[in-house]
Structures are given as structure tokens and as C-alpha cells.
Design a protein around this motif. Sequence first.
Motif, PDB file in Angstrom:
ATOM      1  N   ASN A 118       0.822  -1.204   0.000  1.00  0.00           N
ATOM      2  CA  ASN A 118       0.000   0.000   0.000  1.00  0.00           C
ATOM      3  C   ASN A 118       0.858   1.257   0.000  1.00  0.00           C
ATOM      4  N   GLN A 119       0.252   2.361  -0.390  1.00  0.00           N
ATOM      5  CA  GLN A 119       0.954   3.625  -0.381  1.00  0.00           C
ATOM      6  C   GLN A 119       1.185   4.083   1.054  1.00  0.00           C
ATOM      7  N   VAL A 120       2.269   4.796   1.241  1.00  0.00           N
ATOM      8  CA  VAL A 120       2.604   5.321   2.557  1.00  0.00           C
ATOM      9  C   VAL A 120       1.934   6.682   2.740  1.00  0.00           C
ATOM     10  N   THR A 121       1.303   6.871   3.879  1.00  0.00           N
ATOM     11  CA  THR A 121       0.678   8.154   4.180  1.00  0.00           C
ATOM     12  C   THR A 121       1.678   9.054   4.873  1.00  0.00           C
ATOM     13  N   ASP A 122       1.989  10.177   4.255  1.00  0.00           N
ATOM     14  CA  ASP A 122       2.879  11.156   4.858  1.00  0.00           C
ATOM     15  C   ASP A 122       2.043  12.061   5.740  1.00  0.00           C
ATOM     16  N   VAL A 123       1.974  11.705   7.039  1.00  0.00           N
ATOM     17  CA  VAL A 123       1.099  12.420   7.958  1.00  0.00           C
ATOM     18  C   VAL A 123       1.498  13.884   8.086  1.00  0.00           C
ATOM     19  N   SER A 124       2.794  14.161   8.138  1.00  0.00           N
ATOM     20  CA  SER A 124       3.244  15.539   8.304  1.00  0.00           C
ATOM     21  C   SER A 124       2.828  16.411   7.119  1.00  0.00           C
ATOM     22  N   SER A 125       2.982  15.889   5.908  1.00  0.00           N
ATOM     23  CA  SER A 125       2.604  16.658   4.728  1.00  0.00           C
ATOM     24  C   SER A 125       1.096  16.853   4.659  1.00  0.00           C
ATOM     25  N   THR A 126       0.351  15.810   5.008  1.00  0.00           N
ATOM     26  CA  THR A 126      -1.103  15.925   4.997  1.00  0.00           C
ATOM     27  C   THR A 126      -1.574  16.910   6.050  1.00  0.00           C
ATOM     28  N   ALA A 127      -0.928  16.888   7.210  1.00  0.00           N
ATOM     29  CA  ALA A 127      -1.268  17.837   8.272  1.00  0.00           C
ATOM     30  C   ALA A 127      -0.929  19.255   7.846  1.00  0.00           C
ATOM     31  N   ALA A 128       0.163  19.414   7.096  1.00  0.00           N
ATOM     32  CA  ALA A 128       0.525  20.744   6.599  1.00  0.00           C
ATOM     33  C   ALA A 128      -0.551  21.270   5.666  1.00  0.00           C
ATOM     34  N   GLN A 129      -1.079  20.409   4.828  1.00  0.00           N
ATOM     35  CA  GLN A 129      -2.155  20.820   3.930  1.00  0.00           C
ATOM     36  C   GLN A 129      -3.402  21.201   4.715  1.00  0.00           C
ATOM     37  N   GLY A 152      -3.040  24.844   6.028  1.00  0.00           N
ATOM     38  CA  GLY A 152      -2.754  25.926   5.087  1.00  0.00           C
ATOM     39  C   GLY A 152      -2.583  25.383   3.697  1.00  0.00           C
ATOM     40  N   THR A 153      -2.173  26.258   2.778  1.00  0.00           N
ATOM     41  CA  THR A 153      -2.009  25.861   1.384  1.00  0.00           C
ATOM     42  C   THR A 153      -0.596  26.062   0.883  1.00  0.00           C
ATOM     43  N   ALA A 154       0.337  26.305   1.818  1.00  0.00           N
ATOM     44  CA  ALA A 154       1.705  26.627   1.392  1.00  0.00           C
ATOM     45  C   ALA A 154       2.495  25.403   0.988  1.00  0.00           C
ATOM     46  N   VAL A 155       2.073  24.239   1.433  1.00  0.00           N
ATOM     47  CA  VAL A 155       2.853  23.036   1.185  1.00  0.00           C
ATOM     48  C   VAL A 155       2.033  22.035   0.394  1.00  0.00           C
ATOM     49  N   THR A 156       2.635  21.447  -0.598  1.00  0.00           N
ATOM     50  CA  THR A 156       2.016  20.377  -1.365  1.00  0.00           C
ATOM     51  C   THR A 156       2.697  19.074  -1.027  1.00  0.00           C
ATOM     52  N   ALA A 157       1.901  18.070  -0.692  1.00  0.00           N
ATOM     53  CA  ALA A 157       2.478  16.791  -0.303  1.00  0.00           C
ATOM     54  C   ALA A 157       3.258  16.186  -1.459  1.00  0.00           C
ATOM     55  N   THR A 158       4.370  15.548  -1.133  1.00  0.00           N
ATOM     56  CA  THR A 158       5.182  14.884  -2.148  1.00  0.00           C
ATOM     57  C   THR A 158       4.474  13.630  -2.628  1.00  0.00           C
ATOM     58  N   PRO A 159       4.279  13.448  -3.931  1.00  0.00           N
ATOM     59  CA  PRO A 159       3.586  12.257  -4.426  1.00  0.00           C
ATOM     60  C   PRO A 159       4.316  10.994  -4.011  1.00  0.00           C
ATOM     61  N   THR A 160       3.547   9.972  -3.652  1.00  0.00           N
ATOM     62  CA  THR A 160       4.138   8.695  -3.277  1.00  0.00           C
ATOM     63  C   THR A 160       4.068   7.746  -4.456  1.00  0.00           C
ATOM     64  N   PRO A 161       4.974   6.753  -4.502  1.00  0.00           N
ATOM     65  CA  PRO A 161       4.962   5.810  -5.627  1.00  0.00           C
ATOM     66  C   PRO A 161       3.640   5.069  -5.709  1.00  0.00           C
ATOM     67  N   GLU A 162       3.223   4.742  -6.921  1.00  0.00           N
ATOM     68  CA  GLU A 162       1.977   4.011  -7.095  1.00  0.00           C
ATOM     69  C   GLU A 162       2.101   2.625  -6.495  1.00  0.00           C
ATOM     70  N   ALA A 163       0.997   2.168  -5.895  1.00  0.00           N
ATOM     71  CA  ALA A 163       0.985   0.846  -5.279  1.00  0.00           C
ATOM     72  C   ALA A 163       0.929  -0.220  -6.367  1.00  0.00           C
ATOM     73  N   ALA A 164       1.469  -1.399  -6.044  1.00  0.00           N
ATOM     74  CA  ALA A 164       1.397  -2.521  -6.977  1.00  0.00           C
ATOM     75  C   ALA A 164      -0.040  -2.994  -7.080  1.00  0.00           C
TER      76      ALA A 164
END
Length: 224
Positions: free
Chosen positions: A150-161, A164-176
Motif C-alpha cells: 500500500n501507499q505510505v501516508t505522509d502524515v506531516s505533509s497531509t497535516a501541513a495541507q 494551510g495551502t503553502a505546502v504540497t504533499a510529495t507524491p508517493t509511488p503508485e501501489a502494486a
Amino acid sequence: MKSLLPISSLLMLLGSASAYAADLHIPMSFEYLALNGQKVESSAFNHKSKLALTPGTHKIAIRYHEMVEDDFSDSQSFVKSSPFILTLDVDGDYQYYLQAADGQVVKKPKEYAKNPQIVLTRSDKGQIHYQVSQTNIQEEGFVSRLFSGNQVTDVSSTAAQATGTAVTATPTPEAAPADKPLAAATTNTPPNATATPEQMLQYWWLQADDKTRKEFMSWAISQL
């Protein structure tokens, strides 16, 4: 001859001194994730307990985390809550202190982590204008991420979103794809040199006995 500080320099000093008018303090069992759309950098070895705040309204993502006795082994593991968003109005040079609503010590960490409630106090005992909003941002378990693909959830990036709108979460690799399991997970053939880390881990997990798997689980949980 006395040297006089230029008026412009004096104004700059006064401005920098008042730039951070307040501090928010949190105990070790809480961690900052984001402030006004920006991730807050911290780690288990470098706990950030104080956050400087300028006058105005701030949205701060915070998470409860505590070490507890593991139910399946003699080791300890972390219990973590979903992030909650603290919206705080800063209107002066104050020291703010956050703590669990139950007091300094949470008696039932696992239950508390499901719905963390906090209170905020001020050093001068003055009135505080703040709101707390719970989120459903989930972080997948370490082991399930390794073996499910499964894809990894970047909690810090999601919380940043969420703050506010200053940070865009880094895309994670597609799951198999679910209908195409990794080859190493279904055979006893050692993975070759081009195998991914997930394939390597899956292979050795299948080869291990129950004792080794439990020891690995204890170690993996301690790395969270």
C-alpha cells in the motif's frame, strides 16, 4: 566619543524582538506536525517542545504519541493519535501551555489516542481564544506497509495541507496492483539482485520461524 545607534537599526532591533511575541509549549507526549501550512521538523531524538508564534491567528497540527507496553511481546511500542488542529489567536507576548484534558499523565494512552482532548493555559492566567478540530488522517502501520504494497501516508505533509495551502504533499509511488502480488512473496526462490526492498523483506519473512518473526516485529515496532 560615544557611538549612537542609528534610528533605523534601533527600529529593526525592536521589530525583530517583537516578531515572535509568544511561545506554545507542549509536553513530551505530544509532537508538532505543521504550522500554517508548513511542516515542523522534529524527531524522536530531537523533540521540539516550544513553538514561537507571531501575533495573529495560527493553525497548528499536533499529534499525541506515547510509549506503552506491547500486548504481544515484552517490548514497548508507540501509540499515536490522528493529528488534531489547534487554531489559536495570539494577541500578546504570552507563554501558552498545552496538556491533556485528563492532566499531565494520561492513564489510558490507547483510549486517549482515539480521541485526544487537550486544554490550553496561559502563563498570566488570562483568557485564551482557541479551537480544536480532530482529523481522520491515518498513518498505516509499519509492518502492513511493508507487506501489503500500500501507499505510505505522509502524515506531516497531509497535516501541513490541513493547516494551510503553502505546502504540497510529495507524491508517493503508485501501489502494486492487487491482482499482481510480488513474486518473492509466493515462492521460496531467493529474490535476485533486482528485487525491491519489499520483495526481499517478504521473502525472508516467509522463511522465518515464529520466534524470528516475533523478534522482527518487536524490532520493527521499536523503529516507529
